[in-house]
Design a protein around this motif. Structure first.
Motif, PDB file in Angstrom:
ATOM      1  N   LYS A   2       0.857  -1.184   0.000  1.00  0.00           N
ATOM      2  CA  LYS A   2       0.000   0.000   0.000  1.00  0.00           C
ATOM      3  C   LYS A   2       0.891   1.231   0.000  1.00  0.00           C
ATOM      4  O   LYS A   2       2.111   1.117   0.194  1.00  0.00           O
ATOM      5  N   ASN A   4       1.604   3.501   2.083  1.00  0.00           N
ATOM      6  CA  ASN A   4       2.417   3.705   3.281  1.00  0.00           C
ATOM      7  C   ASN A   4       3.626   2.786   3.347  1.00  0.00           C
ATOM      8  O   ASN A   4       4.493   2.972   4.194  1.00  0.00           O
ATOM      9  N   ASN A   5       3.694   1.782   2.477  1.00  0.00           N
ATOM     10  CA  ASN A   5       4.812   0.848   2.462  1.00  0.00           C
ATOM     11  C   ASN A   5       5.897   1.237   1.454  1.00  0.00           C
ATOM     12  O   ASN A   5       6.838   0.497   1.248  1.00  0.00           O
ATOM     13  N   ASP A  18       7.832  -2.678   5.685  1.00  0.00           N
ATOM     14  CA  ASP A  18       6.720  -3.308   6.400  1.00  0.00           C
ATOM     15  C   ASP A  18       6.149  -4.510   5.653  1.00  0.00           C
ATOM     16  O   ASP A  18       5.056  -4.469   5.116  1.00  0.00           O
ATOM     17  N   GLU A  21       2.762  -9.107   5.838  1.00  0.00           N
ATOM     18  CA  GLU A  21       2.128 -10.312   5.299  1.00  0.00           C
ATOM     19  C   GLU A  21       3.123 -11.212   4.582  1.00  0.00           C
ATOM     20  O   GLU A  21       2.730 -12.172   3.939  1.00  0.00           O
ATOM     21  N   PHE A  39      -4.403  -6.757   7.617  1.00  0.00           N
ATOM     22  CA  PHE A  39      -4.347  -6.181   6.281  1.00  0.00           C
ATOM     23  C   PHE A  39      -5.130  -4.882   6.194  1.00  0.00           C
ATOM     24  O   PHE A  39      -5.911  -4.542   7.062  1.00  0.00           O
ATOM     25  N   THR A  40      -4.912  -4.155   5.113  1.00  0.00           N
ATOM     26  CA  THR A  40      -5.632  -2.927   4.813  1.00  0.00           C
ATOM     27  C   THR A  40      -6.628  -3.260   3.712  1.00  0.00           C
ATOM     28  O   THR A  40      -6.240  -3.678   2.621  1.00  0.00           O
ATOM     29  N   LEU A  41      -7.899  -3.100   3.985  1.00  0.00           N
ATOM     30  CA  LEU A  41      -8.955  -3.586   3.101  1.00  0.00           C
ATOM     31  C   LEU A  41      -8.796  -3.270   1.618  1.00  0.00           C
ATOM     32  O   LEU A  41      -8.858  -4.185   0.803  1.00  0.00           O
ATOM     33  N   TYR A  43      -6.419  -2.863  -0.313  1.00  0.00           N
ATOM     34  CA  TYR A  43      -5.264  -3.487  -0.975  1.00  0.00           C
ATOM     35  C   TYR A  43      -5.206  -4.998  -0.756  1.00  0.00           C
ATOM     36  O   TYR A  43      -4.275  -5.654  -1.197  1.00  0.00           O
ATOM     37  N   SER A  44      -6.197  -5.541  -0.092  1.00  0.00           N
ATOM     38  CA  SER A  44      -6.194  -6.968   0.255  1.00  0.00           C
ATOM     39  C   SER A  44      -6.755  -7.823  -0.876  1.00  0.00           C
ATOM     40  O   SER A  44      -7.851  -7.563  -1.367  1.00  0.00           O
ATOM     41  N   SER A  64      -2.314  -6.700  -5.003  1.00  0.00           N
ATOM     42  CA  SER A  64      -2.132  -5.500  -4.195  1.00  0.00           C
ATOM     43  C   SER A  64      -1.364  -4.429  -4.966  1.00  0.00           C
ATOM     44  O   SER A  64      -1.685  -3.240  -4.878  1.00  0.00           O
TER      45      SER A  64
END
Length: 79
Positions: A2, A4-5, A18, A21, A39-41, A43-44, A64
């Motif tokens: 995502k 933020n990663n 990060d 997963e 997880f972040t919805l 992007y899952s 993702s």
């Protein structure tokens, strides 16, 4: 994966961070392995959402990444 990663380091070097997963294929196939979602919805991938234990592959990362690329291009997630 995502937004933020993804970090931008000096010299315009892109770094991925990060790997919450991330998994080792041999460990995840072990009968003792227990998946714990975090997880972040948006992007899952579907297999995460369905709670499938044995559906995680590199295709999950590609899904993702596709959502992330869509957001970069259009400024929003596709759904």
């Amino acid at each position: 994966m995502k937004p933020n990663n993804i970090m931008l380091a000096p010299g315009l070097l892109i770094k991925l961070i990060d790997f919450g997963e991330a998994f080792h294929p041999e460990v995840c196939r072990s009968p003792n392995y227990r998946y714990r979602p975090g997880f972040t919805l948006p992007y899952s991938p579907p297999e995460f959402m369905l709670g499938l234990k044995h559906g995680f592959t590199s295709k999950s990362d590609v899904y993702s990444l596709g959502i992330l690329m869509f957001e970069i291009l259009y400024g929003k997630v596709p759904f």
